[in-house]
Design an enzyme around this catalytic site. Structure first.
Site, mmCIF file in Angstrom:
data_model
loop_
_atom_site.group_PDB
_atom_site.id
_atom_site.type_symbol
_atom_site.label_atom_id
_atom_site.label_comp_id
_atom_site.label_asym_id
_atom_site.label_seq_id
_atom_site.Cartn_x
_atom_site.Cartn_y
_atom_site.Cartn_z
ATOM 1 N N THR A 17 -35.618 8.388 -13.450
ATOM 2 C CA THR A 17 -34.809 7.919 -14.579
ATOM 3 C C THR A 17 -35.065 6.437 -14.832
ATOM 4 O O THR A 17 -35.071 5.974 -15.972
ATOM 5 C CB THR A 17 -33.313 8.129 -14.280
ATOM 6 O OG1 THR A 17 -33.094 9.486 -13.884
ATOM 7 C CG2 THR A 17 -32.465 7.840 -15.498
ATOM 8 N N SER A 112 -31.427 -0.620 -8.076
ATOM 9 C CA SER A 112 -30.163 -0.689 -8.808
ATOM 10 C C SER A 112 -28.936 -0.538 -7.916
ATOM 11 O O SER A 112 -28.754 -1.303 -6.983
ATOM 12 C CB SER A 112 -30.164 0.358 -9.913
ATOM 13 O OG SER A 112 -29.081 0.129 -10.764
ATOM 14 N N HIS A 113 -28.161 0.499 -8.159
ATOM 15 C CA HIS A 113 -26.893 0.698 -7.447
ATOM 16 C C HIS A 113 -27.088 1.366 -6.092
ATOM 17 O O HIS A 113 -26.134 1.553 -5.360
ATOM 18 C CB HIS A 113 -25.979 1.559 -8.298
ATOM 19 C CG HIS A 113 -26.628 2.863 -8.666
ATOM 20 N ND1 HIS A 113 -27.644 2.927 -9.571
ATOM 21 C CD2 HIS A 113 -26.437 4.101 -8.205
ATOM 22 C CE1 HIS A 113 -28.059 4.172 -9.668
ATOM 23 N NE2 HIS A 113 -27.340 4.917 -8.852
ATOM 24 N N ASP A 276 -23.428 -4.214 -10.376
ATOM 25 C CA ASP A 276 -24.158 -3.492 -9.330
ATOM 26 C C ASP A 276 -25.291 -4.321 -8.719
ATOM 27 O O ASP A 276 -25.404 -5.517 -8.985
ATOM 28 C CB ASP A 276 -24.706 -2.184 -9.896
ATOM 29 C CG ASP A 276 -25.832 -2.426 -10.879
ATOM 30 O OD1 ASP A 276 -25.829 -3.485 -11.525
ATOM 31 O OD2 ASP A 276 -26.726 -1.566 -10.996
ATOM 32 N N ASP A 278 -28.505 -4.791 -9.271
ATOM 33 C CA ASP A 278 -29.377 -5.607 -10.116
ATOM 34 C C ASP A 278 -28.684 -6.148 -11.360
ATOM 35 O O ASP A 278 -29.337 -6.678 -12.251
ATOM 36 C CB ASP A 278 -30.636 -4.819 -10.497
ATOM 37 C CG ASP A 278 -30.323 -3.561 -11.294
ATOM 38 O OD1 ASP A 278 -29.210 -3.019 -11.141
ATOM 39 O OD2 ASP A 278 -31.186 -3.120 -12.070
ATOM 40 N N ASP A 280 -27.025 -4.704 -13.921
ATOM 41 C CA ASP A 280 -27.002 -4.094 -15.247
ATOM 42 C C ASP A 280 -25.806 -3.155 -15.456
ATOM 43 O O ASP A 280 -25.483 -2.809 -16.587
ATOM 44 C CB ASP A 280 -28.335 -3.401 -15.589
ATOM 45 C CG ASP A 280 -28.747 -2.341 -14.581
ATOM 46 O OD1 ASP A 280 -27.975 -2.085 -13.634
ATOM 47 O OD2 ASP A 280 -29.850 -1.786 -14.740
ATOM 48 N N ARG A 281 -25.149 -2.747 -14.378
ATOM 49 C CA ARG A 281 -23.972 -1.887 -14.542
ATOM 50 C C ARG A 281 -22.690 -2.710 -14.508
ATOM 51 O O ARG A 281 -22.687 -3.838 -14.020
ATOM 52 C CB ARG A 281 -23.896 -0.860 -13.419
ATOM 53 C CG ARG A 281 -25.035 0.112 -13.404
ATOM 54 C CD ARG A 281 -24.811 1.166 -12.352
ATOM 55 N NE ARG A 281 -25.847 2.186 -12.476
ATOM 56 C CZ ARG A 281 -25.725 3.433 -12.069
ATOM 57 N NH1 ARG A 281 -24.615 3.824 -11.482
ATOM 58 N NH2 ARG A 281 -26.704 4.301 -12.221
ATOM 59 N N GLU A 363 -22.270 6.828 -19.534
ATOM 60 C CA GLU A 363 -21.177 7.117 -18.609
ATOM 61 C C GLU A 363 -21.436 6.534 -17.222
ATOM 62 O O GLU A 363 -20.512 6.333 -16.454
ATOM 63 C CB GLU A 363 -20.938 8.627 -18.507
ATOM 64 C CG GLU A 363 -22.159 9.483 -18.189
ATOM 65 C CD GLU A 363 -22.761 9.284 -16.833
ATOM 66 O OE1 GLU A 363 -21.989 9.121 -15.873
ATOM 67 O OE2 GLU A 363 -24.009 9.288 -16.736
ATOM 68 N N LYS A 375 -29.298 -2.488 -20.072
ATOM 69 C CA LYS A 375 -27.854 -2.595 -19.998
ATOM 70 C C LYS A 375 -27.513 -3.881 -19.261
ATOM 71 O O LYS A 375 -28.343 -4.419 -18.540
ATOM 72 C CB LYS A 375 -27.249 -1.371 -19.346
ATOM 73 C CG LYS A 375 -27.813 -0.981 -18.003
ATOM 74 C CD LYS A 375 -27.287 0.404 -17.661
ATOM 75 C CE LYS A 375 -27.613 0.819 -16.250
ATOM 76 N NZ LYS A 375 -28.947 1.395 -16.113
ATOM 77 N N ARG A 495 -25.137 16.451 -10.940
ATOM 78 C CA ARG A 495 -24.057 15.765 -11.637
ATOM 79 C C ARG A 495 -23.375 16.751 -12.580
ATOM 80 O O ARG A 495 -24.054 17.447 -13.363
ATOM 81 C CB ARG A 495 -24.588 14.593 -12.443
ATOM 82 C CG ARG A 495 -25.346 13.551 -11.631
ATOM 83 C CD ARG A 495 -25.218 12.179 -12.281
ATOM 84 N NE ARG A 495 -26.161 11.208 -11.763
ATOM 85 C CZ ARG A 495 -26.029 10.562 -10.606
ATOM 86 N NH1 ARG A 495 -25.009 10.818 -9.805
ATOM 87 N NH2 ARG A 495 -26.925 9.652 -10.240
HETATM 88 C C1 G16 Z 1 -30.295 4.387 -14.183
HETATM 89 C C2 G16 Z 1 -30.679 4.445 -15.626
HETATM 90 C C3 G16 Z 1 -29.507 4.894 -16.438
HETATM 91 C C4 G16 Z 1 -28.958 6.209 -15.914
HETATM 92 C C5 G16 Z 1 -28.620 6.074 -14.452
HETATM 93 C C6 G16 Z 1 -28.215 7.365 -13.804
HETATM 94 O O1 G16 Z 1 -29.361 3.370 -13.999
HETATM 95 O O2 G16 Z 1 -31.113 3.197 -16.078
HETATM 96 O O3 G16 Z 1 -29.931 5.012 -17.750
HETATM 97 O O4 G16 Z 1 -27.823 6.574 -16.621
HETATM 98 O O5 G16 Z 1 -29.744 5.600 -13.747
HETATM 99 O O6 G16 Z 1 -29.295 8.224 -13.824
HETATM 100 P P1 G16 Z 1 -29.276 9.579 -13.039
HETATM 101 O O7 G16 Z 1 -28.058 10.345 -13.535
HETATM 102 O O8 G16 Z 1 -30.560 10.244 -13.392
HETATM 103 O O9 G16 Z 1 -29.119 9.268 -11.571
HETATM 104 P P2 G16 Z 1 -29.587 2.251 -12.924
HETATM 105 O O10 G16 Z 1 -28.389 1.359 -13.042
HETATM 106 O O11 G16 Z 1 -29.676 3.011 -11.628
HETATM 107 O O12 G16 Z 1 -30.874 1.610 -13.305
#
Ligand code: G16
Length: 542
Positions: A17, A112-113, A276, A278, A280-281, A363, A375, A495
């Site tokens: 993703t 990220s998170h 989070d 990095d 962005d959240r 979401e 984001k 999910r």
């Molecule tokens: C990433 C993507 C987001 C996505 C999220 C969850 O976020 O940038 O667009 O909504 O993952 O993705 P999944 O449901 O496939 O785990 P981040 O903050 O991890 O970069």
């Protein structure tokens, strides 16, 4: 001097993703990062003469990875790399720098998170010249390049000292080390009414911001404390650590429990927020209230005109398909175009570039606008603070009036983490095979109206992305979405997204899990999920 090292393809280097995410130990294997970075160069047609931005969220291996990437960029003939001091850049700051310097692209080091540390996760993503995550055709080209790689090139040299801003050279390549915060903070000052927020803080309005020992600590200190006058005690966990202090840097009620508890407690501040790994959240809280990311996006859209950067109005809005339709309700009343995209920020890029959408969100706690192409956690916090300053109401009052006007979209996501991949895949495959026959069928109190395997036709470039989640809408104003996460690093994460609309004026203040009871029951009846996954309940409920 350039050295060419022979290598062979490493399987599984497929971006998900959001870039390539793996266990840190996997990334630390000799040649693993190098193979992928060379594949980025090969997949994008090389970086000869190009300008790149580079930085990461400071997690374990960030420092080593930055040095390797600098040497590989030099070997590949890049003209210049702009790197955050100490190798640090939040994802939104990196996106902004790519745009500000008209760079050809950038590399962001982050999972990220996901947790960090030697036993945690690491990640790398490539962003294109618009500042946004590489779109599907680019990630596919990079993946293809990983499958036929025979060698990589690296400049032979010791480490560069990137602890101090300034220019240096690595062979013929210029390396500009810059303050990771300054340009981003200046951008925020252009968008928001800092005087109004400063006055809000000066009036005694209290906020608590949790950086979760991740990248936003220094950004929040500069913006909230130095520029807006909030006391230092506003900041929690503001020192970035390579393992995020052992925490899980995901700003949600489960992983930011302490912050949530303090907002629900007797001496709660007026406003709480977290970001989070990095940056962005975001998570938004008021005294006694948690605002879901989908509701936050809707409130931001409904009030954006109060913020100087959006005073001229919105061109349109966009959300990921699993996000609630709270945004759609605002768009309908305000006459705005509203788009539903697959999960993944990369899908917003074309809409933002084409001027079709000004605001977007997901979401999964991501909210942003056309100011960059990622984001942006602190941006969302400042949106709220600017709106609160202008409206002079509490978060709870804003939510109550919002629901009165637009109705409430009760919403929750249930995550089943690290389940057996085959069990999750076969559950979805079986449901997919039944989709056509579902409309008209009743599951408990709900009747299926529409059932589809979501496919997105990009209105800008016409590309079609299929298989983006199973979406089941019920005649009673409820919706169920099931999809597999694309960001995990172990097993599969299923999910389940649950939504139910209450038009008001009554029924607006129930407990969300209770309000969603019929949707949860319908999901169980339709899929037999608990038995098939061997799980009595979800691991994470947000
Ligand atoms: C990433 C993507 C987001 C996505 C999220 C969850 O976020 O940038 O667009 O909504 O993952 O993705 P999944 O449901 O496939 O785990 P981040 O903050 O991890 O970069």
């Amino acid at each position: 001097m350039i050295t060419t090292i022979a290598t062979t393809p490493i399987s599984g280097q497929k971006p998900g993703t959001s870039g390539l995410r793996k266990k840190t130990a996997v990334f630390c294997q000799p040649g693993y990062l190098e193979n992928f970075v060379q594949s980025i160069w090969n997949g994008i047609g090389g970086v000869q003469g190009k300008v790149l931005v580079l930085g990461g969220d400071g997690r374990f291996f960030n420092d080593r990875a930055v040095q390797i990437i600098l040497r590989m960029a030099a070997a590949a003939g890049a003209a210049r790399v702009i790197v955050g001091q100490g190798g640090l850049l939040s994802t939104p700051a990196a996106s902004h720098l790519i745009r500000l310097h008209k760079a050809d692209g950038g590399i962001i080091l982050s999972a990220s998170h996901n947790p960090g540390g030697a036993d945690g996760d690491f990640g790398i993503k490539y962003n294109t010249a618009n500042g946004g995550p590489a779109p599907e055709p680019v990630t596919k080209a990079i993946y293809r390049a990983t499958q036929s790689l025979t060698s990589y090139q690296i400049w032979q040299s010791g480490d560069l000292d990137i602890s101090v801003p300034g220019r240096q050279h690595l062979g013929p390549m210029a390396v500009d080390v810059i303050d990771p915060v300054a340009d981003y903070a200046a951008l925020m000052e252009q968008i928001f009414d800092f005087a109004a927020i400063r006055a809000l803080f000066a009036s005694g309005f209290q906020i608590s911001f949790d950086a979760m020992h991740a990248i936003t600590g220094p950004y929040a200190r500069e913006i909230l404390v130095h520029r807006l006058g909030a006391p230092e005690s506003t900041l929690r966990n503001a020192i970035p650590l390579p393992d995020f202090g052992g925490g899980h840097p995901d700003p949600n009620p489960v992983w930011a429990r302490d912050l949530v508890d303090s907002l629900m407690g007797p001496d709660a501040p007026d406003f709480g927020a977290a970001s989070d790994g990095d940056g962005d959240r975001n998570m938004i809280l008021g005294r006694g209230v948690y605002v879901t990311p989908s509701d936050s996006l809707a409130v931001i859209a409904a009030n954006a005109h109060l913020v100087p950067g959006y005073a001229q109005g919105l061109a349109g809005v966009a959300r990921s398909m699993p996000s609630s339709a709270a945004l759609d309700a605002v768009a309908q009343v305000r006459g705005l175009p509203c788009y539903a995209t697959p999960t993944g920020w990369k899908f917003f890029g074309n809409l933002l570039d084409a001027g079709r959408a000004t605001l977007c969100g997901e979401e999964s706690a991501g909210t942003g606008s056309d100011h960059i192409r990622e984001k942006d956690g602190l941006w969302a916090v400042l949106m709220w603070l600017n709106i609160l300053a202008r409206r002079g109401q509490s978060v709870a009052q804003i939510m109550a009036t919002h629901w009165q006007e637009f109705g409430r979209h009760y919403y929750s996501r249930h995550d089943y983490e690290e389940v057996e991949a085959q069990a999750a895949e076969s559950l979805l495959a079986d449901l997919r095979a039944r989709l056509e026959g579902l409309p008209g069928q009743r599951f408990g109190a709900l009747t299926v109206q529409l059932a589809e395997d979501f496919a997105y036709a990009d209105p800008v470039d016409g590309s079609v992305t299929a298989g983006q989640g199973l979406q089941i809408s019920f005649a009673e104003g409820a919706r169920l979405v099931l999809r597999l996460s694309g960001t995990g690093t172990a097993g599969a994460t299923l999910r389940v997204y649950l939504e139910r609309y209450a038009p008001g004026p009554d029924g607006l203040h129930h407990d969300p899990q209770a309000a969603l009871g019929p949707v949860i029951a319908a999901c169980e009846k339709m899929t037999g999920l608990s038995a098939r996954l061997g799980r009595a309940k979800p691991d994470i409920v947000t």
